[in-house]
Design a protein around this motif. Structure first.
Motif, PDB file in Angstrom:
ATOM      1  N   UNK A  19       0.829  -1.209   0.000  1.00 38.14           N
ATOM      2  CA  UNK A  19       0.000   0.000   0.000  1.00 38.14           C
ATOM      3  C   UNK A  19       0.860   1.254   0.000  1.00 38.14           C
ATOM      4  N   UNK A  20       1.945   1.238   0.754  1.00 39.30           N
ATOM      5  CA  UNK A  20       2.846   2.388   0.811  1.00 39.30           C
ATOM      6  C   UNK A  20       3.517   2.607  -0.547  1.00 39.30           C
ATOM      7  N   UNK A  21       3.843   1.540  -1.215  1.00 41.08           N
ATOM      8  CA  UNK A  21       4.579   1.629  -2.480  1.00 41.08           C
ATOM      9  C   UNK A  21       3.679   1.861  -3.674  1.00 41.08           C
ATOM     10  N   UNK A  22       2.389   1.856  -3.480  1.00 42.19           N
ATOM     11  CA  UNK A  22       1.456   1.988  -4.601  1.00 42.19           C
ATOM     12  C   UNK A  22       1.775   3.234  -5.433  1.00 42.19           C
ATOM     13  N   UNK A  23       2.036   3.031  -6.713  1.00 38.52           N
ATOM     14  CA  UNK A  23       2.321   4.146  -7.604  1.00 38.52           C
ATOM     15  C   UNK A  23       3.766   4.571  -7.641  1.00 38.52           C
ATOM     16  N   UNK A  24       4.638   3.950  -6.832  1.00 40.23           N
ATOM     17  CA  UNK A  24       6.051   4.324  -6.835  1.00 40.23           C
ATOM     18  C   UNK A  24       6.879   3.232  -7.501  1.00 40.23           C
ATOM     19  N   UNK A  25       8.131   3.535  -7.759  1.00 42.77           N
ATOM     20  CA  UNK A  25       9.045   2.557  -8.343  1.00 42.77           C
ATOM     21  C   UNK A  25      10.068   2.067  -7.325  1.00 42.77           C
ATOM     22  N   UNK A  26       9.790   2.287  -6.061  1.00 43.87           N
ATOM     23  CA  UNK A  26      10.711   1.851  -5.012  1.00 43.87           C
ATOM     24  C   UNK A  26      10.800   0.327  -4.965  1.00 43.87           C
ATOM     25  N   UNK A  27      11.977  -0.144  -4.601  1.00 43.32           N
ATOM     26  CA  UNK A  27      12.185  -1.577  -4.431  1.00 43.32           C
ATOM     27  C   UNK A  27      11.839  -1.980  -2.997  1.00 43.32           C
ATOM     28  N   UNK A  28      11.708  -3.278  -2.769  1.00 39.57           N
ATOM     29  CA  UNK A  28      11.436  -3.771  -1.423  1.00 39.57           C
ATOM     30  C   UNK A  28      12.564  -4.692  -0.969  1.00 39.57           C
ATOM     31  N   UNK A  29      12.737  -4.744   0.337  1.00 32.76           N
ATOM     32  CA  UNK A  29      13.685  -5.654   0.956  1.00 32.76           C
ATOM     33  C   UNK A  29      13.147  -6.072   2.303  1.00 32.76           C
ATOM     34  N   UNK A  30      13.849  -6.960   2.975  1.00 32.27           N
ATOM     35  CA  UNK A  30      13.421  -7.463   4.276  1.00 32.27           C
ATOM     36  C   UNK A  30      14.549  -7.288   5.280  1.00 32.27           C
ATOM     37  N   UNK A  31      14.232  -6.653   6.404  1.00 36.15           N
ATOM     38  CA  UNK A  31      15.171  -6.510   7.517  1.00 36.15           C
ATOM     39  C   UNK A  31      14.713  -7.399   8.664  1.00 36.15           C
ATOM     40  N   UNK A  32      15.665  -7.995   9.345  1.00 37.30           N
ATOM     41  CA  UNK A  32      15.344  -8.871  10.476  1.00 37.30           C
ATOM     42  C   UNK A  32      16.244  -8.511  11.656  1.00 37.30           C
ATOM     43  N   UNK A  33      15.771  -7.660  12.566  1.00 32.25           N
ATOM     44  CA  UNK A  33      16.624  -7.212  13.676  1.00 32.25           C
ATOM     45  C   UNK A  33      16.860  -8.263  14.750  1.00 32.25           C
ATOM     46  N   UNK A  34      16.129  -9.389  14.682  1.00 31.48           N
ATOM     47  CA  UNK A  34      16.261 -10.430  15.703  1.00 31.48           C
ATOM     48  C   UNK A  34      16.972 -11.680  15.195  1.00 31.48           C
ATOM     49  N   UNK A  35      17.199 -11.773  13.899  1.00 28.09           N
ATOM     50  CA  UNK A  35      17.860 -12.957  13.368  1.00 28.09           C
ATOM     51  C   UNK A  35      17.002 -14.201  13.445  1.00 28.09           C
ATOM     52  N   UNK A  36      15.739 -14.066  13.058  1.00 27.64           N
ATOM     53  CA  UNK A  36      14.794 -15.170  13.236  1.00 27.64           C
ATOM     54  C   UNK A  36      15.140 -16.394  12.398  1.00 27.64           C
ATOM     55  N   UNK A  37      15.874 -16.216  11.296  1.00 27.10           N
ATOM     56  CA  UNK A  37      16.236 -17.339  10.441  1.00 27.10           C
ATOM     57  C   UNK A  37      17.676 -17.806  10.634  1.00 27.10           C
ATOM     58  N   UNK A  38      18.351 -17.242  11.608  1.00 26.61           N
ATOM     59  CA  UNK A  38      19.757 -17.572  11.834  1.00 26.61           C
ATOM     60  C   UNK A  38      19.908 -18.632  12.919  1.00 26.61           C
ATOM     61  N   UNK A  39      21.010 -19.364  12.844  1.00 27.44           N
ATOM     62  CA  UNK A  39      21.313 -20.340  13.882  1.00 27.44           C
ATOM     63  C   UNK A  39      21.666 -19.617  15.173  1.00 27.44           C
ATOM     64  N   UNK A  40      21.122 -20.111  16.278  1.00 26.56           N
ATOM     65  CA  UNK A  40      21.436 -19.530  17.577  1.00 26.56           C
ATOM     66  C   UNK A  40      22.909 -19.747  17.911  1.00 26.56           C
TER      67      UNK A  40
END
Length: 362
Positions: free
Chosen positions: A319-340
């Motif tokens: 919804x925020x990007x509607x009408x724009x040409x901005x790209x998207x990415x994913x940030x993960x500040x907790x490392x949810x997919x990383x090995x502990x």
């Protein structure tokens, strides 16, 4: 071989098991804190994680195994009630005999105030100077601590046992402190400071010292190992800082939007400010008015990238990007997919930089 003598390998195993049994039982709140503690305890023992990777720290219900880990803990390390308000009562109820270290209250910790606006301005990133933190100040202080295992390391953390919470003024975290608008007050009703402080490398350096001090106080026989590990970890943070700056340098001064305002410590550390956030926190939904405000910023500043997070609805970003040409990415500040473990902290920071750089590259 005498029947009274054990094989050398078995003797070593038994000795290691006996030493392990004497190591304090440690509980930590989130994966990045668990990682810092694991780095300090490397080769000595292991810590338990209370909030599993992928869970939202602000709201979580303990499973029996996690409650048991708190109940058995000799030491507890956690960010504080601003991040996990529910955990304060759990610590007081379950970890009554444990020594509790609230990392946000550790001397030398950089604390940044919440940003109340959807749009961020440059002056929001000047707090670091107010606290007198330069890039390497903590490293110099750290070496003074390396072989001093007495009063200097005890600090105020050693008083943070289960009965010291009332002294910290948690009643002062008034639930109306940040009720600046219909959306904001629910997102940070528990205190004045942004609790995502682990994304500051300066804070991580300070906390490594505090963690080593608390472990050494509880386990003097392994104090040398704890301090040696903390010193090595601080050197690794220096290398990480250099690496991340190199990742970000090609895309500096480009504009981006984050999903929720969790990254200002990272922005502050690497002088890479965001232009705004869709939501105040992961505990609130963005209002239509806020989304409209962010959409205007995307157009006005030619925003190149809008960054989401793994656990949030991608439709809001769309919804925020509607009408724009901005790209998207994913940030993960907790490392949810990383090995502990000990490597997770560095990988969290490194992956934030890589995701940001990838999203901003043309």
């Amino acid at each position: 071989m005498s029947r009274n003598l054990l094989p050398l390998s078995l003797s070593a195993t038994l000795l290691a098991s006996a030493a392990w049994a004497d190591v304090p039982k440690v509980a930590t709140d989130i994966a990045p804190v668990h990682s810092l503690v694991s780095r300090v305890m490397d080769g000595v023992g292991e810590a338990s994680l209370i909030v599993p990777s992928g869970a939202t720290p602000h709201e979580y219900s303990l499973r029996p195994s996690e409650a048991a880990a708190l109940q058995d803990a000799d030491l507890v390390f956690w960010i504080g009630p601003d991040l996990t308000p529910w955990m304060e009562n759990a610590i007081e109820t379950l970890a009554g005999s444990a020594t509790v270290s609230t990392l946000m209250e550790t001397d030398g910790t950089l604390e940044l105030p919440f940003r109340e606006s959807a749009l961020f301005e440059a002056h929001d990133h000047d707090a670091k100077d107010d606290h007198g933190h330069d890039d390497h100040a903590h490293d110099e202080a750290a070496h003074d601590h390396e072989h001093d295992h007495d009063d200097d390391h005890a600090k105020d953390d050693h008083a943070d046992d289960a009965h010291s919470h009332d002294d910290h003024g948690h009643d002062d975290h008034g639930h109306d402190d940040h009720a600046h608008d219909d959306e904001g007050h629910a997102g940070h009703a528990h205190g004045a400071h942004d609790p995502h402080a682990w994304l500051s490398l300066d804070n991580a350096s300070v906390w490594l010292n505090a963690i080593a001090a608390q472990l050494s106080a509880a386990d003097p026989e392994n104090a040398g190992a704890y301090y040696a590990n903390a010193t090595a970890a601080r050197e690794e943070l220096d290398s990480l800082r250099t690496e991340v700056n190199a990742i970000l340098d090609p895309v500096r001064r480009q504009n981006f939007i984050v999903f929720h305002d969790a990254y200002q410590y990272f922005e502050n550390t690497f002088d890479f400010p965001a232009s705004g956030a869709i939501s105040f926190s992961d505990a609130t939904d963005a209002s239509p008015a806020r989304i409209a405000e962010i959409q205007n910023r995307v157009t006005e500043q030619d925003i190149r990238c809008v960054l989401s997070e793994p656990q949030f609805d991608p439709k809001i970003v769309a919804a925020v990007m509607d009408g724009s040409e901005a790209k998207t990415g994913v940030l993960d500040p907790l490392g949810s997919d990383l090995d502990l473990g000990a490597d997770l902290y560095g990988n969290v920071v490194r992956n934030l930089a890589r995701a940001l750089a990838d999203c901003l590259q043309s």
